[in-house]
Design a protein around this motif. Structure first.
Motif, short mmCIF file in Angstrom:
data_model
loop_
_atom_site.label_atom_id
_atom_site.label_comp_id
_atom_site.label_asym_id
_atom_site.label_seq_id
_atom_site.Cartn_x
_atom_site.Cartn_y
_atom_site.Cartn_z
N THR A 523 -91.89 26.05 -32.27
CA THR A 523 -91.01 27.19 -32.00
C THR A 523 -91.63 28.07 -30.92
N GLY A 559 -86.20 29.91 -27.79
CA GLY A 559 -86.96 29.82 -29.04
C GLY A 559 -86.02 29.46 -30.17
N ASP A 560 -86.59 29.31 -31.37
CA ASP A 560 -85.78 28.90 -32.51
C ASP A 560 -85.89 29.95 -33.62
N LYS A 619 -84.99 21.86 -29.61
CA LYS A 619 -85.24 22.83 -30.69
C LYS A 619 -85.17 24.27 -30.16
N ASN A 620 -85.64 24.46 -28.93
CA ASN A 620 -85.74 25.81 -28.39
C ASN A 620 -84.63 26.18 -27.40
#
Ligand code: FES
Ligand code: FES
Length: 1003
Positions: A523, A559-560, A619-620
């Motif tokens: 992350t 970001g996550d 993911k980000n």
């Protein structure tokens, strides 16, 4: 010198100056299909003719050498299929294939390519693709990536052999084809050269439709470009293809020094040379500070440029303008100008620009500041953007990654040089016929420089031989215009290829530091970029290009988890002056500079954390429905407004791209990385994810006007500027779709400041989105009038029909019961018969949003461990550009864009010696890709439906510039472990890294 030339089987008795080159003779005879690329040294091939059946560059031949030989040009290769009562042979098969396959973008190289193909097929009717590429390698094309020209020649060869060819129609629909097999990769069956076989050309992209929209008749189809027929015939469509009695030729005297004061200048000998009409220096013209950046009012940057100044700030800066009866006289006059300079210290490295003791490049009193510019610190612009709490984000990270990256100065290298013609018309209005992307900005910005009111200037934009941002500049118009004002005569000014390198504009070189905080699970908690951007001697586009570097490249990875909701992003930049040729707009507009570091950095982080590089990125990455993180923080110096991104097809782009390049088989597969029988070779695969913008919200505006003609056809007038991209065609398609007519019934004209509505011009990937929406609005208004007129006519026939229920289709207005009235009848009725009106409408469009396109770029390379040489074997790009209006023109944008980006990745670079002398001055030292050097290119469109556009479109023109360099850099890392921080990826750099030697190229 009296000679007779045989040109196209006609005898031309001529009396020529000694030493005249064939190119100049042909163009003086009005044979304008023969183009000049400004090199005059046989480098670009635009001037090719057939010389006794063999292609030769006419700029390398003296006319005298051509006597007794047959010279052939495109003027006599085929003709327009419809010429009234005269039956014609129509286009030559090769020309028709160029039209059908979409091989023509700007069309500047097209006549030469057609001739080269003709010579090849006369000699070899069944050439292999490699042989076609070899034949075309002498003609440089900056637009197409050669994919479609090669296919055009293969298709023509097949037809000439008597084979059937596959019709060009719909793109390959891969909807739902998550497991499509290798056979479909190239968009069709392989070409064959056997007689009687079905041959399919591989010109169409693959297309995956995510959000189903209803099928349409014109939009979404591979319509040929509306200007293709004239361009393939070499018709006089470009700025320089123009004759005017008494036209003078302009030349510019340029500085040999990087930084100097002009102490004394003596032009008396030059003025006295017979045939010289005017010599102008800074003493002769008004001193007006302006910006050459072609942008909307107010210009978001300093006014730091003067047509001529008493100070020069880079090698190639202007010192004097000359107009003479011929180019030769003007050249001779240049040699007679004597200048005494007082040399000043110069700055070539942007890291020195803001030093305490640095020489001030702009010390003039009349410099006009913009916002954060500070000439006393050599600062053209300063950007400070903080989103969220970056320091807190770093504090919450498990690891911090930092690195510094460098991107070079590179050139747009459009094959048609900058060229302009100016003259006074019969009303003493100044006409500026110019190869520009921004005709309306040219008119507005040049008016004060010439001390003319805007209304006394008319700017005409003919066809443009490529621009790529280099012509989003008011760069040459003042040269010719000052000379026309001084002499009262028409003037043509055309840059040489050397002038393009030393005196035009470039991409901003940058030095970029990245700092990223990451949790152990991948992350991103905070992301920071500092960018030192080199604007060269003037601050044109300084703020906006560099702002885009952060605005796009730092927006993709938010970001996550909680960071996705409230990302922590910092983007700081200083844009500084140096004594080098000014930087400016170049396709991608700062974003390619940003994605080189960001995507190399993401790769480093993913590998360091042991994460899959694709999964880590996704993911980000931004997701549909999220805010553009910069939309609340920065908007090119204007007030930012929050903007939600509706459509992001990035995941599907990744899926399609990884299958096409066979990522899952190759990535991490040790066996695949080696080459059997070649121990010194290593293969590698790399990925990059990118986003761009679509226009500038609350700023970009385009207008369109549509009127109906007596036969039911329509004139579509747009201020939008087709610079070879095909925008006239896609705008025409949208009008045709809305009005229910075929594209051939829409006569598109762009652009002329006297006749077409305003458009901010061709930049920021905005034409399809902004100007397209204006076209649709105008077409909807016209459609209402057509329906009302049809209802009136149905009423006269005794039928009471509600206009809103009338369907417009196939050039007819169709009532609910099925009765139809043709558009021709409607037009005659409206113009001549009852309650006469002109059916017409004007509309304009501005957007509050700028929906970004997204893409996944993949690259496969082979690295030679002994030499460091990198061969890029394949590039695959999967793009979400919304609904594709024309798959052929759109895929042409991707192919050409990837090719320019490939040069950025591996070979293009402008370098200066310690005195500020540019090393690259021609296409020998500055290498752009040839047809025989290309990797395999594959384009995939993943369609989303962007709800803010009438047909669901987003931009396509700039995004292919963004991902190639980092994908190639990541593939090099994958192949041999060399982590590059600087492009281009030169062999010596890689070799030194492989062998542990030090590099003499700083990083
Ligand atoms: S090769 Fe002749 S102008 Fe370039
Ligand atoms: S189409 Fe080849 S240079 Fe533009």
């Amino acid at each position: 010198m009296k000679i007779t030339l045989n040109i196209n089987h006609l005898e031309y008795p001529l009396n020529l100056p000694e030493g005249e080159r064939l190119l100049d003779t042909l163009r003086r005879l009005g044979i304008f299909s023969v183009k000049s690329g400004g090199c005059k040294k046989g480098e670009c091939g635009a001037c090719a003719v057939l010389f006794d059946g063999r292609p030769v560059n006419s700029c390398t031949l003296l006319s005298a050498q051509a006597e007794g030989h047959l010279i052939e040009t495109v003027e006599k290769v085929g003709e327009h299929p419809e010429q009234g009562w005269k039956r014609t042979e129509g286009l030559h098969i090769i020309q028709q294939a160029f039209v059908d396959t979409g091989a023509i973008q700007c069309g500047y190289c097209t006549p030469a390519m057609v001739l080269v193909a003709k010579a090849l097929l006369a000699k070899n009717p069944s050439p292999s693709e490699a042989e076609v590429r070899d034949a075309l390698s002498g003609v440089l094309c900056r637009c197409t990536g050669y994919v479609k020209p090669v296919q055009a020649v293969m298709r023509a060869a097949a037809i000439m052999r008597g084979e059937q060819v596959h019709p060009i129609d719909e793109p390959i629909d891969i909807s739902g084809a998550l497991d499509f097999d290798k056979e479909t990769r190239d968009g069709g069956a392989p070409l064959t050269s056997g007689g009687g076989t079905m041959t399919e050309t591989k010109i169409l992209p693959k297309l995956k439709v995510l959000d189903v929209h209803s099928p349409m008749k014109t939009v979404g189809h591979a319509e040929p470009k509306v200007d293709a027929v004239k361009l393939v015939q070499g018709k006089p469509a470009f700025t320089a293809d123009f004759e005017k009695r008494d036209m003078l030729v302009a030349k510019v005297f340029r500085s040999p020094h990087a930084h100097a004061i002009i102490k004394h200048i003596d032009v008396s000998e030059a003025e006295a040379l017979p045939g010289v009409a005017a010599v102008l220096t800074w003493r002769d013209i008004p001193r007006v500070a302006y910006s050459t950046a072609g942008q909307s009012h107010p210009i978001p940057g300093p006014l730091d440029t003067f047509s001529l100044d008493k100070k020069v700030r880079f090698v190639g800066d202007r010192v004097a303008f000359i107009a003479a009866e011929t180019a030769e006289i003007a050249e001779a006059a240049l040699q007679l100008i004597k200048v005494e300079y007082e040399l000043l210290p110069h700055i070539l490295d942007p890291r020195e620009s803001m030093a305490e003791d640095a020489v001030i490049i702009h010390d003039e009193d009349d410099y006009v500041d913009f916002d954060e510019s500070d000439p006393s610190r050599n600062l053209a612009a300063e950007i400070r953007v903080d989103i969220g709490d970056v320091e807190q984000g770093f504090a919450e990270a498990d690891q911090i990654f930092e690195a510094e990256f460098v991107v070079p100065k590179v050139q747009q290298a459009h094959i048609e040089p900058h060229v302009v013609v100016t003259y006074w018309d019969e009303d003493d209005r100044l006409v500026i016929r110019t190869s520009t992307q921004v005709p309306f900005h040219v008119r507005r910005q040049i008016a004060p420089v010439l001390e003319l009111p805007i209304k006394r200037i008319r700017v005409i934009k003919p066809r443009i031989g490529g621009g790529f941002g280099g012509k989003q500049e008011v760069l040459i118009e003042d040269v010719a215009a000052h000379l026309t004002i001084a002499t009262g005569r028409p003037v043509i000014y055309e840059m040489t290829r050397e002038e393009e390198f030393i005196g035009a504009r470039t991409r901003h070189p940058m030095r970029i530091r990245l700092k990223t905080g990451v949790k152990q699970d991948g992350t991103i908690t905070a992301n920071e970029m500092y960018c030192l951007s080199d604007t060269g001697a003037f601050g044109c586009h300084a703020l906006t290009v560099t702002g885009n570097t952060g605005h796009k490249a730092m927006a993709l990875y938010v970001g996550d988890g909680k960071y996705r909701v409230a990302p922590n992003i910092r983007f700081y930049a200083d844009v500084v002056y140096t004594n080098t040729v000014p930087s400016g707009a170049y396709r991608g507009y700062g974003v390619p500079q940003g994605f080189w570091p960001v995507e190399r950095h993401m790769e480093t982080i993913a590998r360091a954390l042991g994460l899959d590089p694709i999964e880590f990125r996704l993911k980000n990455a931004l997701r549909s429905g999220e805010l553009h993180p910069f939309s609340t923080a920065w908007s090119e110096g204007r007030e930012p407004k929050p903007e939600t991104i509706n459509t992001i097809g990035l995941v599907e782009c990744v899926n399609q791209g990884r299958m096409t390049i066979d990522w899952d088989h190759k990535y991490g597969n040790v066996d695949w990385h080696t080459v059997p029988g070649a121990k010194h070779l290593r293969k590698g695969i790399g990925v990059a994810m990118v986003m761009q913008g679509t226009a500038i919200p609350y700023l970009d505006m385009g207008g369109a006007s549509i009127k109906m003609n007596d036969d039911g056809s329509f004139n579509l007038l747009v201020g939008a500027t087709d610079l070879g991209t095909g925008s006239d065609t896609v705008l025409g398609q949208m009008a045709a779709e809305t009005l229910g007519v075929p594209l051939e019934d829409i006569l598109v004209y762009s652009s002329d400041t006297d006749f077409t509505p305003f458009d901010k011009g061709a930049y920021a990937s905005s034409t399809t989105y902004i100007s397209g929406a204006a076209v649709v609005k105008a077409a909807v208004k016209v459609a209402v009038q057509v329906r009302e007129r049809a209802a009136l006519m149905f009423g006269e026939q005794g039928q009471d029909v509600d206009p809103t229920e009338i369907l417009l289709e196939d050039r007819q207005a169709i009532a609910p019961m099925g009765d139809a009235i043709s558009f021709g009848e409607i037009a005659l009725h409206a113009l001549h018969q009852t309650d006469q009106i002109q059916i017409m409408a004007v509309a304009s469009h501005m957007s509050p949003v700028a929906p970004p396109p997204f893409a996944a770029q993949f690259a496969e390379v082979t690295v030679d461990l002994d030499t460091g040489m990198v061969t890029v074997d394949e590039l695959v790009m999967a793009v979400d550009s919304g609904v594709i209006i024309n798959p052929v023109t759109a895929s042409g944008q991707i192919e050409g864009g990837m090719t320019q980006a490939l040069g950025y990745a591996v070979c293009e670079e402008m370098v200066y010696d310690e005195k500020g002398q540019p090393r690259e001055r021609d296409f020998v030292d500055y290498h752009i890709f040839r047809a025989d050097e290309m990797p395999e290119l594959t384009t995939i469109f993943v369609e989303t439906y962007e709800p803010t556009h009438p047909f669901g479109a987003k931009a396509v023109a700039e995004i292919p510039l963004d991902g190639v360099a980092p994908a190639v850099g990541n593939a090099i890392l994958d192949a041999c472990g060399v982590a590059l921080y600087k492009i281009p990826a030169l062999p010596e750099e890689i070799w030194r890294s492989l062998t542990g030697s030090t590099t003499d190229r700083e990083a």
